[in-house]
Design an enzyme around this catalytic site. Structure first.
Site, PDB file in Angstrom:
ATOM      1  N   HIS A 132       0.833  -1.214   0.000  1.00 14.90           N
ATOM      2  CA  HIS A 132       0.000   0.000   0.000  1.00 14.90           C
ATOM      3  C   HIS A 132       0.861   1.256   0.000  1.00 14.90           C
ATOM      4  CE1 HIS A 132      -3.203  -2.891   0.755  1.00 14.90           C
ATOM      5  NE2 HIS A 132      -3.867  -2.056   0.004  1.00 14.90           N
ATOM      6  N   GLU A 185     -10.137 -11.706  -5.196  1.00 11.99           N
ATOM      7  CA  GLU A 185      -8.717 -11.522  -4.877  1.00 11.99           C
ATOM      8  C   GLU A 185      -8.154 -12.692  -4.077  1.00 11.99           C
ATOM      9  OE1 GLU A 185      -8.224  -7.835  -2.711  1.00 11.99           O
ATOM     10  OE2 GLU A 185     -10.071  -8.120  -1.587  1.00 11.99           O
ATOM     11  N   ASP A 216      -3.793  -8.718  -4.353  1.00 12.18           N
ATOM     12  CA  ASP A 216      -3.895  -9.842  -3.418  1.00 12.18           C
ATOM     13  C   ASP A 216      -3.978 -11.174  -4.144  1.00 12.18           C
ATOM     14  OD1 ASP A 216      -3.686  -8.761  -0.825  1.00 12.18           O
ATOM     15  OD2 ASP A 216      -5.613  -7.787  -1.097  1.00 12.18           O
ATOM     16  N   CYS A 232      -9.230  -3.945 -10.573  1.00 15.76           N
ATOM     17  CA  CYS A 232      -8.805  -2.729  -9.865  1.00 15.76           C
ATOM     18  C   CYS A 232      -7.438  -2.903  -9.190  1.00 15.76           C
ATOM     19  CB  CYS A 232      -9.855  -2.303  -8.856  1.00 15.76           C
ATOM     20  SG  CYS A 232     -10.200  -3.556  -7.632  1.00 15.76           S
TER      21      CYS A 232
HETATM   22  C1  PEP Z   1      -6.084  -5.728  -4.725  1.00 18.50           C
HETATM   23  O1  PEP Z   1      -5.832  -6.552  -3.843  1.00 18.50           O
HETATM   24  O2  PEP Z   1      -5.746  -5.878  -5.920  1.00 18.50           O
HETATM   25  C2  PEP Z   1      -6.787  -4.482  -4.420  1.00 18.50           C
HETATM   26  C3  PEP Z   1      -7.184  -3.660  -5.367  1.00 18.50           C
HETATM   27  O3  PEP Z   1      -6.965  -4.175  -3.117  1.00 18.50           O
HETATM   28  P1  PEP Z   1      -5.796  -3.626  -2.167  1.00 18.50           P
HETATM   29  O4  PEP Z   1      -4.608  -3.311  -3.023  1.00 18.50           O
HETATM   30  O5  PEP Z   1      -6.330  -2.419  -1.483  1.00 18.50           O
HETATM   31  O6  PEP Z   1      -5.579  -4.777  -1.252  1.00 18.50           O
HETATM   32 MG    MG Z   2      -6.826  -6.405  -1.903  1.00 18.21          MG
END
Ligand code: PEP
Ligand code: MG
Length: 580
Positions: free
Chosen positions: A192, A435, A459, A506
């Site tokens: 993140h 995910e 994920d 996403c």
């Molecule tokens: C992902 O896991 O691809 C996702 C979009 O969620 P995050 O990156 O916030 O875990």
């Molecule tokens: Mg995720």
């Protein structure tokens, strides 16, 4: 002669500037100036920290076991006495007022004065009390850190932040500052921290291992976010070369603006939908500026990572969701329900002591365990749905039952709102994130319960390849081109298409222009990414030919390893060269 450090490049671009190195201590002992009007508030913050430190010591004092050595009591009473001393609890007030500086800096200066006085003392017992003064001030520094410590503002416009690590919560604070680039010792490509770096659209290099130890304050740095390189103290020849690269990069970014209003249509006429990923309501501005068709992922948990001890209330959440819905003027806004846990730990939540937090109580699992937290959010979301086209997205789905339970909560809250005469969108859509590999493989069952799905590749890759996305020691194994990933994606997209349900992506893969052709070949038609990536991906789409890509699909799926996929993609790109 300079040194070159190698890490993981994020955000693209090149920055040239001077280092500001923050050590853990310096984060606590940041130095910045405050406005005259903010002085009383800063003094109050300092007093609150003193109170908290005192409370901690008194609690410790109250819990001393009867059989504990007498020195323990004496030690704690000495610390309480020091804390009650005017020199520690009042002198800093004067420094805050006269220098208009932050509380940490005032305390640090007072500590320096006291330590200098101790150094003059001849008598050994008293001189040894120096360590106690340091321990007590440390306690106050820690208490201050629990009371809003904004990151220090950059010292000058070309400042490059050098840190061992930055948490997602630190990064939220950095959104308001103006650094030219940043570099850290740790971090994975889809951590993140990396995602926030991309959202700031700054060059960054993570996982440098020893940057914080090797780089000195004010040293001249080149940060090459494209190649993941940091050059410390470069010579003139290297500087000239990088200045040219910087200009080239800036020119290519400007050129992308030409396609800002172009519809993302492939050369053979298929329109692709491009959405934005946002973390905070204010990010809609950047989404719109880069021509997004809507918000494909609002990571709502970032509202919970604010630098405060409490949760956002239902009304605060409602205002945030409404703000996003209104800002997007009727375009879809997909809001993900709270996805806390793993590396996203808010102030009010205890650090997890789960043996493996990434496999623990995270995403929808946490919401199912903390139903009050979840229901408050669902209420705020439903209320906000009256102000735009909000859709809900549930993270970390593993069992279909999690969808059923979410629907039950949603229906109960709708009934409540009807009873209270509060408007909401009764037809609000419920989507799920794919995910977890189990959800990807069993996606058909999920699709029966859901209105749409969005693939979270960050994920999905971590769980499919068993590689922690935050751990740079295994980041070389975190490869989105692993054939297993392509096969899973293909299965998910094809199943959703067959069942007539919308599927988007996403995860960071969707925003990587190097992967756009692969995703188009796999059948993806809806992409959601950080606003800074939108135009780069649009460029690839405008140059893509779906007929050619369809022809390449069977070869891509049959590839035996990531290198084979990479070679095939390079071939396709050469056949139809992309301009960016
Ligand atoms: C992902 O896991 O691809 C996702 C979009 O969620 P995050 O990156 O916030 O875990
Ligand atoms: Mg995720």
């Amino acid at each position: 002669m300079g040194i070159t450090l190698h890490g993981i490049g994020i955000g693209g671009g090149v920055a040239i500037g001077h280092a500001h190195v923050i050590s853990h201590n310096e984060i606590e002992i940041a130095h910045y100036n405050i406005a005259e009007d903010d002085v009383p508030q800063e003094v109050a913050r300092f007093d609150a920290a003193i109170r908290l430190a005192r409370q901690e010591l008194e609690t410790l004092w109250g819990s001393i076991p009867e059989n504990a050595p007498a020195e323990l009591g004496a030690f704690l009473s000495l610390h309480i006495m020091l804390l009650n001393d005017h020199a520690l609890n009042s002198e800093p007030h004067l420094i805050i007022e006269t220098q208009q500086c932050n509380a940490e800096w005032a305390l640090k200066q007072q500590l320096d004065i006291l330590l200098a006085q101790f150094d003059e003392i001849e008598e050994e017992y008293l001189r040894e009390r120096r360590a106690d003064v340091i321990q007590v001030t440390d306690r106050i520094f820690k208490a201050l850190a629990g009371h809003h410590v904004p990151p220090p503002p950059p010292l000058r416009p070309d400042t490059i932040l050098v840190a061992h690590d930055l948490s997602p919560a630190d990064m939220v604070l950095f959104k308001d500052t103006d650094y030219a680039a940043f570099v850290t010792d740790v971090g994975g490509p889809t951590s993140h921290t990396a995602i926030l770096a991309r959202s700031l659209d700054l060059p960054a290099v993570l996982a440098l291992r020893h940057a914080q130890a090797l780089i000195r304050e004010e040293e001249l740095l080149i940060v090459d976010g494209v190649n993941g390189v940091v050059i410390v103290d470069p010579d003139e020849r290297v500087l000239v070369e990088y200045r040219a690269r910087q200009r080239e990069w800036q020119a290519s970014q400007r050129a992308l603006q030409d396609i800002r209003d172009a519809r993302p249509i492939t050369r053979d006429g298929t329109e692709i939908e491009l959405f934005a990923n946002i973390e905070l309501p204010g990010d809609t501005e950047q989404a719109l500026a880069n021509g997004a068709n809507g918000v494909g992922l609002f990571r709502s948990e970032f509202l919970f990572l604010r630098d405060e001890d409490d949760l956002p209330t239902e009304d605060e959440q409602f205002e945030a969701y409404k703000q996003v819905a209104e800002a997007m003027h009727g375009q879809p806004v997909i809001i993900r329900t709270i996805d806390l846990g793993k590396d996203k730990i808010p102030k009010w939540q205890e650090e997890s002591d789960a043996p493996n937090p990434a496999l623990g109580l995270t995403g929808i699992r946490l919401c199912m365990a903390e139903t009050q937290l979840f229901r408050t959010q669902l209420r705020a979301l439903l209320r906000a749905s009256a102000y735009g086209k909000i859709k809900l997205l549930v993270p970390m789905l593993t069992h279909v039952n999690e969808v059923r339970q979410t629907r039950r909560h949603l229906e109960e809250i709708k009934d409540q709102l009807r009873g209270e005469g509060i408007a909401f969108d009764d037809g609000i859509e419920l989507g799920g994130m794919i995910e977890v590999p189990a959800a990807a493989l069993a996606v058909a069952s999920f699709l029966k319960q859901l209105d749409f799905i969005s693939i979270g590749t960050n994920d999905l890759i971590q769980y499919t390849l068993a590689v922690d996305r935050n751990d740079d020691s295994v980041s070389y194994l975190y490869d989105p081109l692993h054939p297993a990933v392509a096969q899973l994606l293909h299965h998910v997209i094809r199943t959703a298409d067959a069942l007539g349900k919308p599927v988007s992506m996403c995860g960071e893969m969707a925003g990587d222009p190097q992967l756009t052709l692969l995703l188009l070949a796999l059948g993806l038609r809806r992409f959601s990414m950080l606003p800074a990536q939108l135009l780069k991906v649009k460029r690839r789409i405008l140059d893509a030919d779906l007929t050619q890509l369809r022809g390449a699909l069977s070869g891509l799926l049959a590839a035996e390893d990531a290198d084979a996929v990479r070679a095939l993609l390079a071939e396709i790109a050469v056949l139809k060269p992309a301009a960016a």
